[in-house]
Design a protein around this motif. Structure first.
Motif, PDB file in Angstrom:
ATOM      1  N   GLY A  17       0.777  -1.228   0.000  1.00  0.00           N
ATOM      2  CA  GLY A  17       0.000   0.000   0.000  1.00  0.00           C
ATOM      3  C   GLY A  17       0.806   1.275   0.000  1.00  0.00           C
ATOM      4  N   PHE A  18       2.112   1.177  -0.251  1.00  0.00           N
ATOM      5  CA  PHE A  18       2.988   2.359  -0.224  1.00  0.00           C
ATOM      6  C   PHE A  18       2.527   3.411  -1.228  1.00  0.00           C
ATOM      7  CE2 PHE A  18       6.682   4.660  -1.866  1.00  0.00           C
ATOM      8  CZ  PHE A  18       7.318   5.080  -0.712  1.00  0.00           C
ATOM      9  N   PHE A  19       2.114   2.985  -2.423  1.00  0.00           N
ATOM     10  CA  PHE A  19       1.810   3.933  -3.491  1.00  0.00           C
ATOM     11  C   PHE A  19       0.366   4.429  -3.483  1.00  0.00           C
ATOM     12  CE2 PHE A  19       5.477   1.592  -5.265  1.00  0.00           C
ATOM     13  CZ  PHE A  19       6.300   2.661  -5.564  1.00  0.00           C
ATOM     14  N   ASN A  20      -0.477   3.909  -2.610  1.00  0.00           N
ATOM     15  CA  ASN A  20      -1.872   4.366  -2.622  1.00  0.00           C
ATOM     16  C   ASN A  20      -2.331   4.878  -1.264  1.00  0.00           C
ATOM     17  OD1 ASN A  20      -2.084   1.967  -1.260  1.00  0.00           O
ATOM     18  ND2 ASN A  20      -3.797   1.157  -2.454  1.00  0.00           N
ATOM     19  N   GLY A  21      -1.372   5.336  -0.442  1.00  0.00           N
ATOM     20  CA  GLY A  21      -1.734   6.035   0.780  1.00  0.00           C
ATOM     21  C   GLY A  21      -2.096   5.169   1.962  1.00  0.00           C
ATOM     22  N   PHE A  73       0.045   3.844   4.024  1.00  0.00           N
ATOM     23  CA  PHE A  73       0.977   4.121   5.112  1.00  0.00           C
ATOM     24  C   PHE A  73       0.593   5.440   5.787  1.00  0.00           C
ATOM     25  CE2 PHE A  73       5.009   1.597   3.779  1.00  0.00           C
ATOM     26  CZ  PHE A  73       4.231   0.485   3.480  1.00  0.00           C
ATOM     27  N   ASP A  74       1.040   5.628   7.011  1.00  0.00           N
ATOM     28  CA  ASP A  74       0.801   6.862   7.738  1.00  0.00           C
ATOM     29  C   ASP A  74       1.477   8.031   7.017  1.00  0.00           C
ATOM     30  OD1 ASP A  74       2.056   8.821  10.038  1.00  0.00           O
ATOM     31  OD2 ASP A  74       0.007   8.191  10.476  1.00  0.00           O
ATOM     32  N   ALA A  75       0.706   9.049   6.668  1.00  0.00           N
ATOM     33  CA  ALA A  75       1.219  10.146   5.851  1.00  0.00           C
ATOM     34  C   ALA A  75       2.326  10.916   6.552  1.00  0.00           C
ATOM     35  CB  ALA A  75       0.071  11.088   5.473  1.00  0.00           C
ATOM     36  N   GLU A  76       2.188  11.168   7.848  1.00  0.00           N
ATOM     37  CA  GLU A  76       3.209  11.930   8.554  1.00  0.00           C
ATOM     38  C   GLU A  76       4.534  11.165   8.614  1.00  0.00           C
ATOM     39  OE1 GLU A  76       3.489  15.056   9.651  1.00  0.00           O
ATOM     40  OE2 GLU A  76       1.652  15.266   8.487  1.00  0.00           O
ATOM     41  N   LYS A  77       4.451   9.865   8.835  1.00  0.00           N
ATOM     42  CA  LYS A  77       5.672   9.067   8.852  1.00  0.00           C
ATOM     43  C   LYS A  77       6.312   9.016   7.473  1.00  0.00           C
ATOM     44  CE  LYS A  77       4.517   6.070  12.764  1.00  0.00           C
ATOM     45  NZ  LYS A  77       4.248   4.670  13.219  1.00  0.00           N
ATOM     46  N   MET A  78       5.497   8.893   6.439  1.00  0.00           N
ATOM     47  CA  MET A  78       6.050   8.889   5.081  1.00  0.00           C
ATOM     48  C   MET A  78       6.718  10.220   4.770  1.00  0.00           C
ATOM     49  SD  MET A  78       3.358   6.838   2.638  1.00  0.00           S
ATOM     50  CE  MET A  78       4.461   6.913   1.227  1.00  0.00           C
ATOM     51  N   ARG A  79       6.098  11.299   5.212  1.00  0.00           N
ATOM     52  CA  ARG A  79       6.683  12.613   4.965  1.00  0.00           C
ATOM     53  C   ARG A  79       8.008  12.756   5.711  1.00  0.00           C
ATOM     54  NH1 ARG A  79       2.503  15.161   6.000  1.00  0.00           N
ATOM     55  NH2 ARG A  79       1.782  15.580   3.871  1.00  0.00           N
ATOM     56  N   LYS A  80       8.033  12.342   6.967  1.00  0.00           N
ATOM     57  CA  LYS A  80       9.255  12.463   7.768  1.00  0.00           C
ATOM     58  C   LYS A  80      10.377  11.613   7.192  1.00  0.00           C
ATOM     59  CE  LYS A  80       9.522  10.217  11.654  1.00  0.00           C
ATOM     60  NZ  LYS A  80       9.311   9.793  13.079  1.00  0.00           N
ATOM     61  N   TRP A  81      10.101  10.343   6.940  1.00  0.00           N
ATOM     62  CA  TRP A  81      11.147   9.463   6.418  1.00  0.00           C
ATOM     63  C   TRP A  81      11.470   9.776   4.961  1.00  0.00           C
ATOM     64  CZ3 TRP A  81      14.266   6.981   9.417  1.00  0.00           C
ATOM     65  CH2 TRP A  81      13.847   6.640  10.711  1.00  0.00           C
ATOM     66  N   GLY A  82      10.495  10.323   4.243  1.00  0.00           N
ATOM     67  CA  GLY A  82      10.765  10.737   2.871  1.00  0.00           C
ATOM     68  C   GLY A  82      11.799  11.848   2.815  1.00  0.00           C
ATOM     69  N   TRP A  83      11.625  12.864   3.666  1.00  0.00           N
ATOM     70  CA  TRP A  83      12.601  13.958   3.691  1.00  0.00           C
ATOM     71  C   TRP A  83      13.962  13.474   4.178  1.00  0.00           C
ATOM     72  CZ3 TRP A  83      12.309  17.945   0.887  1.00  0.00           C
ATOM     73  CH2 TRP A  83      11.104  18.592   0.639  1.00  0.00           C
ATOM     74  N   ARG A  84      13.966  12.570   5.143  1.00  0.00           N
ATOM     75  CA  ARG A  84      15.244  12.047   5.635  1.00  0.00           C
ATOM     76  C   ARG A  84      15.979  11.275   4.545  1.00  0.00           C
ATOM     77  NH1 ARG A  84      13.749   9.736  11.730  1.00  0.00           N
ATOM     78  NH2 ARG A  84      13.429  11.799  12.712  1.00  0.00           N
ATOM     79  N   GLY A  85      15.253  10.408   3.845  1.00  0.00           N
ATOM     80  CA  GLY A  85      15.894   9.646   2.786  1.00  0.00           C
ATOM     81  C   GLY A  85      16.370  10.526   1.655  1.00  0.00           C
ATOM     82  N   LEU A  86      15.533  11.487   1.252  1.00  0.00           N
ATOM     83  CA  LEU A  86      15.887  12.354   0.135  1.00  0.00           C
ATOM     84  C   LEU A  86      17.050  13.278   0.476  1.00  0.00           C
ATOM     85  CD1 LEU A  86      15.189  13.378  -2.724  1.00  0.00           C
ATOM     86  CD2 LEU A  86      13.611  15.004  -1.654  1.00  0.00           C
ATOM     87  N   LEU A  87      16.923  14.053   1.540  1.00  0.00           N
ATOM     88  CA  LEU A  87      17.961  15.030   1.872  1.00  0.00           C
ATOM     89  C   LEU A  87      19.249  14.360   2.339  1.00  0.00           C
ATOM     90  CD1 LEU A  87      15.845  17.793   3.652  1.00  0.00           C
ATOM     91  CD2 LEU A  87      16.596  17.677   1.256  1.00  0.00           C
TER      92      LEU A  87
END
Length: 432
Positions: A268-272, A274-288
């Motif tokens: 379910g990663f691509f259709n929401g 997962f918890d949005a706040e956690k995805m946002r937090k870990w997304g920025w960590r992985g990207l930056l």
């Protein structure tokens, strides 16, 4: 979160379509199209130097005719940090998701893996045409081969797919690292080279000279006025590159990413899911975090010199070490923002470009043949990276401008339609 629940909750799987029907527009997952549209534009940025210059100049700026300028090196740095490996990683994750989505819907309609296999066989045929007749940087054959390798793993549990995908990816990265590091150490440390066979030492010592001589031959070939000569060269001299793309590249990178993308889609990663706040937090960590690490790696040639094997190690492996966290981070951020981005004026055009990614990818290669080869506009070997960027921006604008109007009049992109017809063995209506 339960992976099977995420699959069951997805809309569009209980459709009444017959087994030979392709996916209807309403069944599409817009998030995948949005990310795919961004990725296909990024792929052009990554490929443009190899379109317009000998391949070695793509990795090693010193091989540019007349030598590199400060702008060439600056764009090389930007490209390594922000573009190369990242968009290919995104595309590979999406390809894995797409394989499972297609097969899952085929199962729901009474078909199965053989339909997917036939689909991949046609993709392989497109890849061969692309490689031998259009451009040597084909990735379609690699994806077709990786998809075929993944077919026996389709019914594995999602977590098993994820773990095996990570293991394959890590093992391939280590193999690449060892190979490029060994060549670099042998080229700079005689005591390391002493352990190698004499012919290997000779090959490494002569490689820079041969690479520079090879650029002259490549420019003469592609800037010449004979398209048949280019095709003959690809068939007689470069067939091994296509085979390598079917075996080595999938096992070293693509298969692992495909399995990871497949597993994440099922979870379910691509259709929401997962918890949005956690995805946002870990997304920025992985990207930056990944971008910062890659930037540090990319500085090495600026500090220590542009020796060929040092630059190849930096570009091909050190700059790739953070590929997965960057790709996952970017994907996570796009997923959590897709509902806001996709309906916007620009976002809807990225979505359309993503729905037509196959046509845009292959169409760009065909366009670049006319831009660069000598029998057409003849710009091969004449533009350094700043000039090539102007072509990238122009083609980006064209992709974003034509994809949406086309889809307003037609059901599929032209090559998407052809691929579907070949896959199902029947003609489908193209016009709306």
């Amino acid at each position: 979160m339960n992976a099977s629940a995420a699959v069951a909750d997805r809309p569009g799987l209980g459709v009444a379509s017959t087994p030979d029907q392709p996916v209807a527009t309403g069944e599409r997952i817009v998030t995948l199209d949005l990310i795919r549209g961004i990725a296909v534009l990024g792929i052009l940025f990554a490929n443009i130097t190899a379109f317009g210059q000998p391949t070695i100049a793509y990795f090693w700026p010193e091989a540019l005719p007349g030598g590199p300028t400060a702008w060439d090196r600056a764009i090389w740095f930007f490209q390594l940090v922000f573009v190369d490996h990242k968009f290919r990683g995104l595309f590979s994750l999406l390809f894995g998701a797409g394989i499972y989505l297609f097969t899952e819907r085929a199962w729901a309609r009474g078909s199965g893996r053989w339909l997917q296999f036939r689909r991949l066989c046609w993709l392989l045929a497109f890849g061969a045409i692309h490689y031998f007749l259009i451009w040597h940087g084909d990735i379609l054959g690699t994806y077709a081969a990786a998809g075929m390798m993944a077919l026996p793993m389709l019914k594995w549990p999602a977590m098993r797919q994820l773990k095996v995908g990570i293991w394959i990816y890590v093992a391939g990265s280590l193999a690449f690292f060892v190979g490029f590091t060994g060549a670099y150490l042998a080229s700079t440390h005689p005591e390391v080279a002493a352990y190698m066979p004499a012919d290997t030492r000779t090959s490494i010592a002569e490689a820079p000279r041969e690479a520079l001589e090879g650029t002259d031959k490549t420019i003469a070939l592609y800037a010449g006025d004979s398209y048949p000569a280019i095709v003959r060269h690809m068939v007689t001299e470069e067939a091994g590159g296509f085979v390598s793309g079917l075996v080595i590249v999938p096992l070293m990178e693509t298969l692992g990413l495909v399995l990871i993308g497949m597993a994440l889609f099922r979870m379910g990663f691509f259709n929401g899911a997962f918890d949005a706040e956690k995805m946002r937090k870990w997304g920025w960590r992985g990207l930056l975090g990944g971008l910062a690490f890659t930037a540090l790696m990319a500085l090495w040639p600026f500090v220590s010199g542009w020796q060929m094997f040092r630059t190849l190690l930096t570009f091909n492996e050190l700059g790739r070490l953070a590929q997965l966290p960057i790709a996952l981070g970017a994907a996570a951020l796009l997923v959590v923002n897709a509902q806001r981005l996709a309906p916007s004026w620009l976002g809807s055009r990225f979505v359309a470009a993503g729905r037509m990614a196959f046509s845009n990818y292959l169409g760009t290669s065909i366009l670049m043949v006319f831009v660069f080869q000598g029998w057409a506009l003849g710009l091969f070997g004449k533009l350094h990276r700043p000039g090539l960027m102007l072509i990238v921006f122009a083609v980006w604008i064209a992709m974003l401008l034509w994809s949406k109007p086309w889809l307003e009049r037609f059901r599929y992109g032209p090559l998407e339609w052809l691929w579907r017809c070949l896959t199902y063995g029947k003609l489908f209506p193209l016009r709306r």
